[in-house]
Design a protein around this motif. Structure first.
Motif, PDB file in Angstrom:
ATOM      1  N   VAL A 123      -0.845  -0.586  13.872  1.00 10.34           N
ATOM      2  CA  VAL A 123      -0.075  -1.840  14.125  1.00 10.34           C
ATOM      3  C   VAL A 123      -0.296  -2.502  12.875  1.00 10.34           C
ATOM      4  CG1 VAL A 123       0.082  -4.196  15.455  1.00 10.34           C
ATOM      5  CG2 VAL A 123      -0.346  -1.990  16.562  1.00 10.34           C
ATOM      6  N   GLN A 124       0.865  -3.439  12.265  1.00  9.71           N
ATOM      7  CA  GLN A 124       0.490  -4.310  10.978  1.00  9.71           C
ATOM      8  C   GLN A 124       1.129  -5.715  11.493  1.00  9.71           C
ATOM      9  OE1 GLN A 124       3.264  -5.556   9.290  1.00  9.71           O
ATOM     10  NE2 GLN A 124       4.884  -3.661   9.764  1.00  9.71           N
ATOM     11  N   ASP A 125       0.596  -6.680  10.901  1.00  7.67           N
ATOM     12  CA  ASP A 125       0.923  -8.106  11.389  1.00  7.67           C
ATOM     13  C   ASP A 125       1.558  -8.952  10.254  1.00  7.67           C
ATOM     14  OD1 ASP A 125      -2.555  -9.791  10.957  1.00  7.67           O
ATOM     15  OD2 ASP A 125      -1.119  -8.632   9.389  1.00  7.67           O
ATOM     16  N   MET A 126       2.282  -8.320   9.279  1.00  5.26           N
ATOM     17  CA  MET A 126       2.959  -8.886   8.155  1.00  5.26           C
ATOM     18  C   MET A 126       4.177  -8.635   7.938  1.00  5.26           C
ATOM     19  SD  MET A 126       0.941 -11.120   6.798  1.00  5.26           S
ATOM     20  CE  MET A 126       1.777 -11.441   5.144  1.00  5.26           C
ATOM     21  N   ASP A 127       4.960  -7.999   9.194  1.00  5.19           N
ATOM     22  CA  ASP A 127       6.410  -7.950   9.056  1.00  5.19           C
ATOM     23  C   ASP A 127       6.823  -7.265   7.814  1.00  5.19           C
ATOM     24  OD1 ASP A 127       9.420 -10.111   8.857  1.00  5.19           O
ATOM     25  OD2 ASP A 127       8.596  -8.543  10.544  1.00  5.19           O
ATOM     26  N   HIS A 128       6.140  -6.087   7.436  1.00  6.57           N
ATOM     27  CA  HIS A 128       6.506  -4.921   6.512  1.00  6.57           C
ATOM     28  C   HIS A 128       7.501  -4.028   6.801  1.00  6.57           C
ATOM     29  CE1 HIS A 128       2.386  -5.288   3.778  1.00  6.57           C
ATOM     30  NE2 HIS A 128       3.372  -6.588   3.831  1.00  6.57           N
ATOM     31  N   GLU A 129       8.520  -3.812   5.996  1.00  7.75           N
ATOM     32  CA  GLU A 129       9.439  -2.653   6.445  1.00  7.75           C
ATOM     33  C   GLU A 129       9.027  -1.398   6.546  1.00  7.75           C
ATOM     34  OE1 GLU A 129      11.420  -6.633   4.455  1.00  7.75           O
ATOM     35  OE2 GLU A 129       9.638  -5.429   3.937  1.00  7.75           O
ATOM     36  N   ASN A 130       8.041  -1.091   5.715  1.00  8.33           N
ATOM     37  CA  ASN A 130       7.703   0.279   5.511  1.00  8.33           C
ATOM     38  C   ASN A 130       6.179   0.601   6.099  1.00  8.33           C
ATOM     39  OD1 ASN A 130       9.997   0.550   3.754  1.00  8.33           O
ATOM     40  ND2 ASN A 130       8.714   0.158   2.011  1.00  8.33           N
ATOM     41  N   MET A 131       6.272   1.796   6.826  1.00  7.87           N
ATOM     42  CA  MET A 131       5.024   2.059   7.292  1.00  7.87           C
ATOM     43  C   MET A 131       4.853   3.531   6.927  1.00  7.87           C
ATOM     44  SD  MET A 131       4.452   0.083  10.761  1.00  7.87           S
ATOM     45  CE  MET A 131       2.871   0.106  10.773  1.00  7.87           C
ATOM     46  N   PHE A 132       3.580   4.142   7.035  1.00  4.49           N
ATOM     47  CA  PHE A 132       3.235   5.296   6.436  1.00  4.49           C
ATOM     48  C   PHE A 132       1.942   6.131   7.053  1.00  4.49           C
ATOM     49  CE2 PHE A 132       5.730   4.914   2.413  1.00  4.49           C
ATOM     50  CZ  PHE A 132       5.548   3.279   2.233  1.00  4.49           C
ATOM     51  N   TRP A 133       2.280   7.175   7.473  1.00  2.00           N
ATOM     52  CA  TRP A 133       0.818   8.016   7.976  1.00  2.00           C
ATOM     53  C   TRP A 133       0.540   9.209   6.683  1.00  2.00           C
ATOM     54  CZ3 TRP A 133      -2.465   7.031  11.556  1.00  2.00           C
ATOM     55  CH2 TRP A 133      -2.371   6.277  12.613  1.00  2.00           C
ATOM     56  N   TYR A 134      -0.763   9.123   6.453  1.00  2.00           N
ATOM     57  CA  TYR A 134      -1.393  10.146   5.513  1.00  2.00           C
ATOM     58  C   TYR A 134      -2.358  10.690   6.293  1.00  2.00           C
ATOM     59  CZ  TYR A 134       0.739   7.288   1.642  1.00  2.00           C
ATOM     60  OH  TYR A 134       1.579   6.548   0.718  1.00  2.00           O
ATOM     61  N   ARG A 135      -2.840  12.038   5.846  1.00  2.00           N
ATOM     62  CA  ARG A 135      -4.252  12.581   6.279  1.00  2.00           C
ATOM     63  C   ARG A 135      -4.921  12.844   4.735  1.00  2.00           C
ATOM     64  NH1 ARG A 135      -4.031  18.406   8.597  1.00  2.00           N
ATOM     65  NH2 ARG A 135      -6.217  18.602   7.799  1.00  2.00           N
ATOM     66  N   GLN A 136      -6.178  12.578   4.907  1.00  3.47           N
ATOM     67  CA  GLN A 136      -6.781  12.751   3.761  1.00  3.47           C
ATOM     68  C   GLN A 136      -8.046  13.790   4.098  1.00  3.47           C
ATOM     69  OE1 GLN A 136      -9.259   9.218   3.001  1.00  3.47           O
ATOM     70  NE2 GLN A 136     -10.082   9.933   0.929  1.00  3.47           N
ATOM     71  N   ASP A 137      -7.993  14.882   3.222  1.00  4.64           N
ATOM     72  CA  ASP A 137      -9.184  15.823   3.238  1.00  4.64           C
ATOM     73  C   ASP A 137      -9.802  15.862   1.695  1.00  4.64           C
ATOM     74  OD1 ASP A 137      -6.378  17.170   4.847  1.00  4.64           O
ATOM     75  OD2 ASP A 137      -8.470  17.314   5.858  1.00  4.64           O
ATOM     76  N   PRO A 138     -10.929  16.147   1.880  1.00  2.68           N
ATOM     77  CA  PRO A 138     -11.756  16.423   0.545  1.00  2.68           C
ATOM     78  C   PRO A 138     -11.020  17.362  -0.414  1.00  2.68           C
ATOM     79  CG  PRO A 138     -13.076  16.644   2.535  1.00  2.68           C
ATOM     80  CD  PRO A 138     -11.843  16.601   2.847  1.00  2.68           C
ATOM     81  N   GLY A 139     -10.900  16.595  -1.823  1.00  2.00           N
ATOM     82  CA  GLY A 139     -10.429  17.374  -2.841  1.00  2.00           C
ATOM     83  C   GLY A 139      -8.815  17.534  -2.853  1.00  2.00           C
ATOM     84  N   LEU A 140      -8.297  17.104  -1.816  1.00  2.00           N
ATOM     85  CA  LEU A 140      -6.773  16.956  -1.849  1.00  2.00           C
ATOM     86  C   LEU A 140      -6.078  15.567  -1.826  1.00  2.00           C
ATOM     87  CD1 LEU A 140      -6.182  19.558   1.065  1.00  2.00           C
ATOM     88  CD2 LEU A 140      -6.247  19.807  -1.490  1.00  2.00           C
ATOM     89  N   GLY A 141      -7.104  14.292  -1.890  1.00  2.00           N
ATOM     90  CA  GLY A 141      -6.490  13.295  -1.850  1.00  2.00           C
ATOM     91  C   GLY A 141      -5.686  13.021  -0.461  1.00  2.00           C
ATOM     92  N   LEU A 142      -4.747  11.992  -0.688  1.00  2.00           N
ATOM     93  CA  LEU A 142      -4.136  11.660   0.420  1.00  2.00           C
ATOM     94  C   LEU A 142      -2.677  12.333   0.469  1.00  2.00           C
ATOM     95  CD1 LEU A 142      -5.926   9.391   0.082  1.00  2.00           C
ATOM     96  CD2 LEU A 142      -4.109   7.624   1.269  1.00  2.00           C
ATOM     97  N   ARG A 143      -2.241  13.058   1.737  1.00  2.00           N
ATOM     98  CA  ARG A 143      -0.911  13.528   1.733  1.00  2.00           C
ATOM     99  C   ARG A 143      -0.241  12.998   2.714  1.00  2.00           C
ATOM    100  NH1 ARG A 143      -2.425  19.599   2.687  1.00  2.00           N
ATOM    101  NH2 ARG A 143      -4.298  18.487   3.798  1.00  2.00           N
ATOM    102  N   LEU A 144       1.183  12.683   2.295  1.00  2.00           N
ATOM    103  CA  LEU A 144       2.130  11.984   3.329  1.00  2.00           C
ATOM    104  C   LEU A 144       2.514  12.850   4.476  1.00  2.00           C
ATOM    105  CD1 LEU A 144       3.547   9.413   3.646  1.00  2.00           C
ATOM    106  CD2 LEU A 144       5.421  10.188   2.320  1.00  2.00           C
ATOM    107  N   ILE A 145       2.324  12.184   5.609  1.00  2.00           N
ATOM    108  CA  ILE A 145       3.045  13.207   6.723  1.00  2.00           C
ATOM    109  C   ILE A 145       4.304  12.651   7.245  1.00  2.00           C
ATOM    110  CG2 ILE A 145       2.420  13.778   9.116  1.00  2.00           C
ATOM    111  CD1 ILE A 145      -0.718  13.030   8.823  1.00  2.00           C
ATOM    112  N   TYR A 146       4.588  11.339   7.425  1.00  2.00           N
ATOM    113  CA  TYR A 146       5.832  10.714   7.684  1.00  2.00           C
ATOM    114  C   TYR A 146       5.838   9.444   7.139  1.00  2.00           C
ATOM    115  CZ  TYR A 146       8.165  13.989  11.059  1.00  2.00           C
ATOM    116  OH  TYR A 146       8.826  15.192  11.446  1.00  2.00           O
ATOM    117  N   PHE A 147       7.043   8.943   6.893  1.00  2.00           N
ATOM    118  CA  PHE A 147       7.119   7.379   6.740  1.00  2.00           C
ATOM    119  C   PHE A 147       8.221   6.934   7.526  1.00  2.00           C
ATOM    120  CE2 PHE A 147      10.431   7.168   3.615  1.00  2.00           C
ATOM    121  CZ  PHE A 147      10.564   8.325   2.835  1.00  2.00           C
ATOM    122  N   SER A 148       8.462   5.687   7.477  1.00  2.00           N
ATOM    123  CA  SER A 148       9.394   5.009   8.180  1.00  2.00           C
ATOM    124  C   SER A 148       9.814   3.515   7.361  1.00  2.00           C
ATOM    125  CB  SER A 148       9.045   4.557   9.600  1.00  2.00           C
ATOM    126  OG  SER A 148      10.081   3.607  10.162  1.00  2.00           O
TER     127      SER A 148
END
Lengths: 114, 115
Positions: free
Chosen positions: B24-49
């Protein structure tokens, strides 16, 4: 395809000294933004600094500055006067202007020694 | 200050379970994202809206789905959890794409273990 490369998995720096964290990027787009984030052991990603591809001056935010060399496609983060609280993971990231996706590098873990 | 809140810091589930991660975000942002983070791989984007009920696949959407019924809430769903989905999951939000210098704002992360 866009790509961010951070070649330093880990770095050590003595407290009060300056340190440079390397970042190179690859994109065929002309208009893009570069970001640096800090992730302490608590897990939260904290935004540090932004550089636009058309910005002529290097970005600065307090003790953070970005050494932007567009021709070399590098965007190194410089932290001056390191503090113990700077020990964290640091991520370089890029987003093409008008796009939604941000591409992240693998990160560099910084250790500040007392 | 923008606040992005993830429902759990730590979660342990069993293989085959359906898992829900809430953000949940409280600043009325249009975009939201889900990432997974694994060692040595950085952040990888799963889905966004980029809007309510809109969703786009990221780089690693397999095994995941998302739901955005309200602007402030973005849910990640593991349809049938598997051990290779053990990871740190980060939710983020940002203003619309017309603002290139706007960073993403992240939650504290959920460390998910699938046994």
């Amino acid at each position: 395809a866009q790509k961010i490369t951070q070649t330093q998995p880990g770095m050590f720096v003595q407290e009060k000294e300056a340190v440079t964290l390397d970042c190179t990027y690859d994109t065929s787009d002309q208009s893009y933004g570069l970001f640096w984030y800090k992730q302490p052991s608590s897990g939260e990603m904290i935004f540090l600094i932004y550089q636009g591809s058309y910005d002529e001056q290097n970005a600065t935010e307090g003790r953070y500055s970005l050494n932007f060399q567009k021709a070399r496609k590098s965007a190194n983060l410089v932290i001056s006067a390191s503090q113990l609280g700077d020990s964290a993971m640091y991520f370089c990231a890029m987003r093409v202007d008008g796009g939604f996706k941000t591409i992240f590098g693998a990160g560099t873990r910084l250790f500040v020694k007392a | 200050d923008v606040k992005v809140t993830q429902s759990s810091r730590y979660l342990v589930k069993r293989t085959g379970e359906k898992v829900f991660l809430e953000c949940v975000q409280d600043m009325d942002h249009e975009n939201m994202f889900w990432y997974r983070q694994d060692p040595g791989l950085g952040l990888r984007l799963i889905y966004f809206s980029y809007d309510v009920k809109m969703k786009e696949k990221g780089d690693i959407p397999e095994g995941y789905s998302v739901s955005r019924e309200k602007k402030e809430r973005f849910s990640l769903i593991l349809e049938s959890a598997s051990t290779n989905q053990t990871s740190m999951y980060l939710c983020a939000s940002s203003l619309g794409s017309g603002r290139p210098n706007q960073p993403q704002h992240f939650g504290d992360g959920t460390r998910l273990s699938i046994l």
